[in-house]
Scaffold this motif. Structure first.
Motif, PDB file in Angstrom:
ATOM      1  N   PRO A 179      -3.073  13.931   7.174  1.00 50.55           N
ATOM      2  CA  PRO A 179      -1.874  13.639   6.373  1.00 50.55           C
ATOM      3  C   PRO A 179      -0.608  14.331   6.850  1.00 50.55           C
ATOM      4  CG  PRO A 179      -3.224  15.253   5.248  1.00 50.55           C
ATOM      5  CD  PRO A 179      -3.987  14.865   6.489  1.00 50.55           C
ATOM      6  N   ASN A 180      -0.669  15.167   7.887  1.00 52.10           N
ATOM      7  CA  ASN A 180       0.484  15.964   8.299  1.00 52.10           C
ATOM      8  C   ASN A 180       1.692  15.086   8.586  1.00 52.10           C
ATOM      9  OD1 ASN A 180       1.874  18.381   9.097  1.00 52.10           O
ATOM     10  ND2 ASN A 180       1.610  17.708  11.211  1.00 52.10           N
ATOM     11  N   ARG A 181       2.730  15.229   7.774  1.00 56.21           N
ATOM     12  CA  ARG A 181       3.989  14.500   7.892  1.00 56.21           C
ATOM     13  C   ARG A 181       3.774  12.994   8.036  1.00 56.21           C
ATOM     14  NH1 ARG A 181       5.470  19.164  11.374  1.00 56.21           N
ATOM     15  NH2 ARG A 181       6.673  20.562  10.070  1.00 56.21           N
ATOM     16  N   SER A 182       2.687  12.481   7.438  1.00 59.86           N
ATOM     17  CA  SER A 182       2.401  11.030   7.379  1.00 59.86           C
ATOM     18  C   SER A 182       2.438  10.385   8.760  1.00 59.86           C
ATOM     19  CB  SER A 182       3.397  10.331   6.445  1.00 59.86           C
ATOM     20  OG  SER A 182       3.456  10.966   5.196  1.00 59.86           O
TER      21      SER A 182
ATOM     22  N   LEU B  75       6.936   5.989  18.234  1.00 59.33           N
ATOM     23  CA  LEU B  75       5.803   6.097  19.145  1.00 59.33           C
ATOM     24  C   LEU B  75       5.685   7.489  19.757  1.00 59.33           C
ATOM     25  CD1 LEU B  75       6.049   2.669  20.987  1.00 59.33           C
ATOM     26  CD2 LEU B  75       4.389   3.337  19.267  1.00 59.33           C
ATOM     27  N   GLY B  76       6.794   8.054  20.225  1.00 62.11           N
ATOM     28  CA  GLY B  76       6.739   9.335  20.911  1.00 62.11           C
ATOM     29  C   GLY B  76       6.489  10.516  20.001  1.00 62.11           C
ATOM     30  N   TYR B  77       6.924  10.434  18.744  1.00 61.75           N
ATOM     31  CA  TYR B  77       6.779  11.550  17.810  1.00 61.75           C
ATOM     32  C   TYR B  77       6.843  10.990  16.391  1.00 61.75           C
ATOM     33  CZ  TYR B  77       7.353  16.377  16.122  1.00 61.75           C
ATOM     34  OH  TYR B  77       7.185  17.596  15.503  1.00 61.75           O
ATOM     35  N   PRO B  78       5.783  10.291  15.941  1.00 59.87           N
ATOM     36  CA  PRO B  78       5.853   9.514  14.691  1.00 59.87           C
ATOM     37  C   PRO B  78       5.680  10.357  13.432  1.00 59.87           C
ATOM     38  CG  PRO B  78       3.702   9.287  15.678  1.00 59.87           C
ATOM     39  CD  PRO B  78       4.495  10.148  16.621  1.00 59.87           C
ATOM     40  N   GLU B  79       6.400  11.458  13.333  1.00 58.18           N
ATOM     41  CA  GLU B  79       6.303  12.301  12.150  1.00 58.18           C
ATOM     42  C   GLU B  79       7.510  12.068  11.243  1.00 58.18           C
ATOM     43  OE1 GLU B  79       5.402  16.343  12.886  1.00 58.18           O
ATOM     44  OE2 GLU B  79       3.731  15.911  14.227  1.00 58.18           O
ATOM     45  N   SER B  80       7.262  12.163   9.949  1.00 57.19           N
ATOM     46  CA  SER B  80       8.288  11.858   8.961  1.00 57.19           C
ATOM     47  C   SER B  80       8.834  13.157   8.380  1.00 57.19           C
ATOM     48  CB  SER B  80       7.705  10.982   7.850  1.00 57.19           C
ATOM     49  OG  SER B  80       8.666  10.719   6.868  1.00 57.19           O
ATOM     50  N   TYR B  81      10.070  13.489   8.746  1.00 53.98           N
ATOM     51  CA  TYR B  81      10.737  14.670   8.196  1.00 53.98           C
ATOM     52  C   TYR B  81      11.683  14.300   7.053  1.00 53.98           C
ATOM     53  CZ  TYR B  81       8.956  17.317  12.148  1.00 53.98           C
ATOM     54  OH  TYR B  81       8.129  17.932  13.051  1.00 53.98           O
ATOM     55  N   TYR B  82      11.953  13.026   6.916  1.00 53.47           N
ATOM     56  CA  TYR B  82      12.859  12.554   5.864  1.00 53.47           C
ATOM     57  C   TYR B  82      12.088  11.651   4.911  1.00 53.47           C
ATOM     58  CZ  TYR B  82      15.879   8.914   3.895  1.00 53.47           C
ATOM     59  OH  TYR B  82      16.464   7.981   3.066  1.00 53.47           O
TER      60      TYR B  82
ATOM     61  N   GLY C   5       9.366  18.068  -2.715  1.00 54.46           N
ATOM     62  CA  GLY C   5       9.106  16.734  -2.196  1.00 54.46           C
ATOM     63  C   GLY C   5       9.994  16.366  -1.032  1.00 54.46           C
ATOM     64  N   LEU C   6      10.381  17.364  -0.201  1.00 59.84           N
ATOM     65  CA  LEU C   6      11.279  17.084   0.919  1.00 59.84           C
ATOM     66  C   LEU C   6      10.572  16.298   2.017  1.00 59.84           C
ATOM     67  CD1 LEU C   6      13.088  20.534   1.194  1.00 59.84           C
ATOM     68  CD2 LEU C   6      13.853  18.480   0.010  1.00 59.84           C
ATOM     69  N   GLN C   7       9.284  16.554   2.187  1.00 60.50           N
ATOM     70  CA  GLN C   7       8.504  15.833   3.185  1.00 60.50           C
ATOM     71  C   GLN C   7       7.305  15.190   2.516  1.00 60.50           C
ATOM     72  OE1 GLN C   7       7.367  18.270   6.497  1.00 60.50           O
ATOM     73  NE2 GLN C   7       9.460  18.759   7.071  1.00 60.50           N
ATOM     74  N   LEU C   8       6.928  14.026   3.011  1.00 58.94           N
ATOM     75  CA  LEU C   8       5.765  13.315   2.505  1.00 58.94           C
ATOM     76  C   LEU C   8       4.596  13.558   3.455  1.00 58.94           C
ATOM     77  CD1 LEU C   8       4.559  11.311   0.448  1.00 58.94           C
ATOM     78  CD2 LEU C   8       5.306   9.473   1.983  1.00 58.94           C
TER      79      LEU C   8
END
Length: 685
Positions: free
Chosen positions: A184-187, A204-211, A172-175
């Motif tokens: 769904p990739n990195r929400s 805005l520039g890179y809205p990916e969730s790694y945490y 569950g490190l990434q959602l």
């Protein structure tokens, strides 16, 4: 004759039953006659609870004739208890007395009100935010039945309708969740927040969730669909906000120590300290995880520290500081073709691929209450983070890794600062309470990315080997400064006692830039360079626009609400959209933001504490979607072009219902919970 007699008896029984049931309704106000929203009205002998609406009104239906004790409670006011004789439907009025501030030597809580359902909706107003007329869900973590130690998304979000979820690891490190058909990739299609502030790489520039925060540390997870675009940013999916547990107000120190063992060498350790000493409060935890997935070459370790420290400056002002430190290292086994998966799902042909994340997030927040009707909040937040990807990264997953070849290395850095201020006030308009919210946001990012050769080793060495491999074909270096200014507002107009309208707006200014170069390298068949030169690629996109929205709410009864909302959305051009990665890849010079709107219409409510439900339909217009097409260039070569390639319209129906079976079978048993829920979604596009 028998049929007629039976029908007559059934009719008489029904009439007698209905005639013997009444409605107890009324209004709850404060000392000045102002309505109190959220007050709890409890009919003891009937074991029935009602919550007052914005006008302070409540209604308890199907009350049998008899004697009752009615109890009225809300925070900050004295509990009122009255005796009541019910022989007909009655309308009552209660005026609660405000509590004086007193310091108590000891308070013992003997019983807490039972929270029956794991999923609820957001209130009309919470803190300095408005959720009237919006499709919203609140996951109460303490009511979840699932594996919290590994952030198991299928269990944590199983009652949120219309989500697409995929999992790439058991830690569950990434959602990875998307809503209503979105990727769904990195929400990346949600605005991801923690206690109200952004935590993604670049909003805005890179809205990916790694945490992703550990669920064990959360009190609730708030999900607001596309109508969140006006207050939180314009992502089509909406907003997800992780709310951490609050400091224990009754203890100076509270320790939670939880260790978990699982399959595939899983070990997680969650340890938290919490407490309140005078005007100082704190909540802090450390979470460690290690293990592997069910395939080889999939080891992982992660460390997560969080601290929240608050100081109550006065009864109306609070200052708090939050720090989040998070890092993890994973070995990645690579993908599989369908044929490979059918033959052996544990197969892997990647033993040199690694991925590393390092997140440092700091926030200062000030909350102040100018008056009982006016609240103010502001925060300043900064993020220093990086993500590194290393390995054999060709698109053909079946291709075996050559151990003598250099690995590809991508290093991304994210340095962001943001500030957001909100002012919410309640006011009277034609003897009805309205709510006004105004806010502003400043967001500045200084991201960067470097791409080039890594070494030929198998370990997690994230250093470039450009001297060893000067002719590595995929080399690039870019800076991505990004500026965003926003002004937003919403107002709840109470048109009547049951009907409200909430118009809103959001004005955005965005400046997206790309400054850097990629290397143009051509080799002959022997691997000798025919060309090795830097190709500059600098781009600037500057724009401003206005988003509008309208929410409607009709409360047919205190426990039944019909709601509707339509709000404009957009997705900003990201720096990955405008970055050139090699000479065979082109970016349309006229590329622009994706835009559209989200609309919801539904009915939600609850029947006593036995059934809660939310049923509705939605439409999502997603125009100017960005994608890639292949074309034949003038020199005869085939190239890829990224640009706005099409429009989409997604629509569907969503339904959720949760049945508290225990309330029917054993209403007096407070040690048992038994619920059955149904989550149905139909999506078409």
């Amino acid at each position: 004759m028998i049929s007629k007699a039976f029908s007559l008896v059934l009719f008489l029984f029904t009439v007698t039953s209905v005639c013997g049931q009444f409605t107890v309704s009324g209004i709850v106000t404060d000392d000045d006659g102002a309505p109190l929203e959220g007050a709890e009205v409890y009919l003891r002998q009937a074991q029935t609870l009602s919550i007052t609406d914005e006008d302070g009104r409540f209604a308890i239906e199907n009350v049998k004739e008899g004697s009752y004790d009615i109890i009225i409670f809300t925070l900050g006011y004295r509990v009122m208890e009255k005796s009541l004789e019910v022989s007909e439907s009655v309308a009552l009025q209660f005026q609660l007395e405000a509590l004086e501030v007193q310091e108590l030597s000891e308070v013992v809580i003997t019983q807490e009100r039972e929270k029956v359902f794991a999923l609820q909706k957001l209130k009309t107003v919470e803190g300095t935010a408005i959720y009237a007329g919006k499709k919203s869900e609140v996951i109460l973590v303490e009511n979840l039945v699932g594996n919290l130690a590994t952030n198991n998304a299928r269990q944590v979000y199983n009652q949120v309708v219309g989500l697409n979820i995929y999992e790439d690891c058991n830690a569950g490190l990434q959602l990875n969740i998307g809503g209503r058909g979105l990727d769904p990739n990195r929400s990346a299609n949600f605005n991801i927040r923690q206690n109200g502030y952004d935590i993604s790489a670049d909003a805005l520039g890179y809205p990916e969730s790694y945490y992703t925060p550990p669920v064990e540390a959360l009190s609730e997870i708030q999900v607001v669909r596309g109508a969140a675009s006006l207050q939180y940013g314009s992502q089509f999916g909406g907003m997800i906000n992780f709310k951490f547990r609050k400091p224990n107000p009754n203890k100076k120190i509270e320790l939670v120590y939880r260790q978990t063992l699982g399959a595939f060498d899983l070990f997680t350790s969650f340890n938290s300290l919490s407490g309140t000493v005078g005007d100082f409060s704190y909540y802090t935890f450390f979470n460690y995880k290690q293990g592997q997935c069910f395939r080889c070459n999939s080891d992982f370790t992660s460390r997560n520290y969080y601290g929240q420290f608050g100081y109550q400056i006065s009864s109306k002002t609070k200052l708090s500081f939050e720090a989040t430190l998070f890092n993890y290292l994973t070995k990645q086994p690579g993908g599989l073709t369908d044929t490979q998966f059918e033959e052996d799902p544990t197969f892997t042909n990647r033993d040199r691929n690694w991925f590393k994340v390092d997140w440092k997030l700091f926030t200062v927040r000030l909350e102040h209450q100018f008056s009982p009707k006016t609240d103010f909040s502001t925060y300043f937040s900064t993020l220093n983070a990086e993500r590194n990807a290393l390995g054999f990264r060709v698109n053909r997953v079946f291709q075996a890794d050559d151990p003598e070849s250099p690995r590809e290395l991508l290093v991304d850095n994210f340095d962001n600062i943001s500030a957001e201020t909100r002012l919410l006030t309640r006011y009277q308009l034609e003897d009805r309470q309205s709510v006004f919210l105004i806010g502003a946001k400043y967001y500045q990012s200084f991201g960067g990315q470097q791409q080039g050769p890594g070494n030929t080793a198998t370990n997690a060495d994230f250093s470039f080997a450009t001297e060893e491999f000067p002719n590595y074909e995929r080399q690039a270096q870019f800076d991505f400064p990004n500026l965003n200014l926003a002004l937003f507002g919403e107002n709840v107009f109470q048109i009547s006692k049951k009907f409200s309208a909430t118009p809103g707006f959001r004005w955005e200014y965005i400046k997206t830039e790309s400054e850097g170069f990629f290397k143009r390298i051509f080799l002959d068949l022997a691997g000798n360079p025919l060309l090795n030169e830097e190709e500059p690629d600098n781009r600037t996109f500057e724009r401003n626009f206005l988003l509008l929205g309208l929410g409607l709410s009709y409360k047919a009864t205190p426990s039944v609400e019909i709601y509707g909302n339509i709000s404009e959305n957009y997705r900003s051009v990201t720096f990955n959209d405008i970055r050139i990665v090699n000479p065979s890849f082109l970016v349309d010079p006229d590329i622009r933001d994706e835009e559209g709107y989200t609309a919801d219409l539904g009915v939600r409510g609850r029947w006593d504490d036995k059934i809660t439900y939310d049923v509705g339909v939605f439409g999502l217009a997603y125009n100017a979607r960005i994608g890639e097409i292949q074309f034949e260039d003038t020199d005869g070569s085939v190239k890829r072009l990224r640009g706005n390639i099409g429009d989409a319209f997604i629509y569907g129906a969503e339904a959720f219902a949760d049945w508290n079976i225990k309330a029917f079978l054993a209403p007096a048993n407070n040690k048992m919970k038994l619920n059955h829920y149904v989550n149905e979604a139909y999506t078409e596009s």
